[in-house]
Structure formats: C-alpha cells, structure tokens
Design an enzyme around this catalytic site. Sequence first.
Site, PDB file in Angstrom:
ATOM      1  N   TYR A 175       7.781 -11.414 -37.622  1.00  0.00           N
ATOM      2  CA  TYR A 175       8.199 -10.638 -36.447  1.00  0.00           C
ATOM      3  C   TYR A 175       8.324 -11.563 -35.255  1.00  0.00           C
ATOM      4  CZ  TYR A 175       7.917  -7.342 -32.522  1.00  0.00           C
ATOM      5  OH  TYR A 175       8.164  -6.651 -31.366  1.00  0.00           O
ATOM      6  N   GLU A 193      14.201  -7.898 -30.101  1.00  0.00           N
ATOM      7  CA  GLU A 193      13.249  -7.922 -31.208  1.00  0.00           C
ATOM      8  C   GLU A 193      13.958  -8.291 -32.504  1.00  0.00           C
ATOM      9  OE1 GLU A 193      10.014  -4.719 -32.019  1.00  0.00           O
ATOM     10  OE2 GLU A 193      11.733  -4.143 -33.254  1.00  0.00           O
TER      11      GLU A 193
END
Length: 401
Positions: free
Chosen positions: A119, A207
């Site tokens: 991530y 993101e």
Amino acid sequence: MNIHEFQAKELLAQHGVVIPPGQVCASPDSARQVAEQLLAQGWKLLAVKSQIHAGGRGKGTFKSGFHGGVKLCQTAADVFEMAKAMLGNVLVTKQTGPEGRVVNQVLVVGAPAIKKELYAAVLLDRAASRPIVMASTEGGVDIEEVAAKHPKKIIKETVNPAVGLMPYQGRKLAFALGFRGELIAAGARQFAGLYKTWWECDASMVEINPLCIIATPEGKEALMAVDAKMSLDDNALYRHPNLQAMRDLAEEAPLEIEASKFNLNYIKLDGNIACLVNGAGLAMATMDIIQHYGGQPANFLDVGGGASKEQVTAAFKIILSDPNVKGILVNIFGGIMDCNIIAAGIISAVRETGLKLPLVVRLEGNNVVAGRQALAQSPVAVISADSMADAAQKVVRAVAK
C-alpha cells in the site's frame, strides 16, 4: 472531485509510476479489441474492471444478479462476455449504498503475476501542516482496517513542501517495506512519482492499493501500480482545466451538481431535517446538535461566508428537491454574512417555493436586528430560535408532530 481509476493511473503514469497496459472501453466490442491487442503483446491474463467512484468493486454484486465488478480472463471472448455483463448495469458495493452505480465504462488491462501486495499513498497531514507519504506491507485491504488491526505496519514519512520528497526518503520507505537490491531504487522512483502526482495535480489524496511486487516474463521482480484512487482539491481545479475535464457528472448526486452551480457546498444525507448554515464548522456543529436532540440531518449545506439572496433561494430549492425533508433549520452566525440578506433570501425562497414545511431560523451576528425584524414583519411562517440548542429542539419537535 473524485476521478476514475483509469484516470488516476494515467496521471500517475505521466509522473513516472509504472502501471499495467490497458484501455478504458464503453462497449463489449471495444473491450474485446483491447483484449486482443494485449494478448498479442504476450499478456496471458487480463482484468476487466468496472469504473465507478466506489471501492469494493471486486466483491460487489450487480442488480442483474451478476457477481463481481472485477473479473480475470484468459481470452478475448471472455473479456467480451464480462464487459457485456457489466456495462449498463447497476453495481452495488459496500461504498455505493443499496442504490448502486451504473457502470458506463470498463477498464481492460494486463494482469501481472503478483508476488506481494503493498500500500502507498500521499495526503495532507493537517496536524503537521505538511504532506505525508504513507506505506504499508498490508496492501489489497482498506487502510482503515490496517490502522485498526496493525497500526505499527503503517509507515509514515513527512515531506517538507519547500523541497518535496527527497530521494533518501524514497529509499527509506522502500527499505522499510522490505525491498532489497534493484527494488530499492525502483521503489524510490515509484514513491517520487506518487508524490509528484499529488503535488502537481493539487490532489487531496492519491492512493495506490495495491502497489505490487510482480514477476516479469524474464523472471525478475518489479513494481507496478495495479489499482489507484485519487481525489482532487476542488478549490484548485481552476488551475487545471485538463483535470476539470475528467469530471464525470454521472457519478455525482444530481443535487450536489446543482449546488455546485451556485458555489454551494451540499452533501445529501439520510435524515429528514434539512440544514442551511454558513461555514463548514458551524454546519458540522448544527448536524451534531440535531442528532443530540434526537433528530437526523438530511444534508450538509454550507452557503459560505458571503452568500447572496439568489444563493439562499437556490439553496432552498435544492433542499426541497429531497423528498425525505420534513423540516428546515437555518442557522446563521453573521461575521462577513449580513443577516438581513439571509432574511431577504429566506422570504424570497419561501414565496417562490410555496414552502409548507416547518422552518426554524436562528440568526446571530452582523445586522441581526434588521434580519429578525424583516422576518417578523413578513407573512412567512417562521419559528424563531434564540440559540443553536433552542433551534435544534424546536425543529426536532416540529418534524415529530
């Protein structure tokens, strides 16, 4: 402003982030053509991904009964069938609510051989008043879930906006994720591209989830942004006409679109007490106090610090377009705002809309005496309140009758 996955990936690629090859398609035939091109390039596995402004697409269900808004395929014929099942149908995910979203486009991309999901994101740390780069070895799941269950697995690097993300910071993040050898330099480049995308686009948040370690056809390890999400700062869009062009009105609530035409900040909620307030902080406090006294707010509506009579009238029309609204609370604290202008707007709006619902008004601040006097002398049925608590209690009681 939110944008689609394929748009976020395009922007990331422009700033050096590696993404899978592919193309967005609006018909099953074009999806098949893209699939044929990717298969000819040597890709063995392809992904067909519904493009809506919501997460959880892979676990979503279409109202047609078809399961999954993300599908893996090995042939162009399979891609055609998956696109056919998705396009034009309503996909319901945990983020769309039961009403779901119509899928008007699908993204057909090469699906790499994933070895590990990570991530990465950039956003503004409001406490530090600086950008922050976040990364985690726990990719492929919601970051909120990681924060709740494994907070120590979230790595944070604060950035000095005067100089940007430094190369050593990118290498530091890469090393913290467990990268070794050539992956450290590759990771530093990915983080640099991620931060540059956030900075150059005036984004609120960028993101990559998951950022994947993949196996190349040559057997080496590489990094690739397999999925991406991006939110842009509305207040900076005037600097980016190319980004404004990415706005997809089909993904936005009609009332929110109408509100934006009058520079009103409106978000529809599930309650039945509409709020018309000046200032985001006061609007949040107004919603809180309505709930405190047993009511449910129907919206967040901030008319700003210097709303005109026309904006107030438009705000009333937008509020009344929601069939769930059973009462209205106007809560104004006039600093820059002239309470008499608000009063004139209320009177005009009530006359123009033929309002029959209970209307509670609390005015305080700049020119409040004239504003209250104007309301008192008008034929408009207004329930006056002396404080926020008084206003909230009165509107909750009025709606309950």
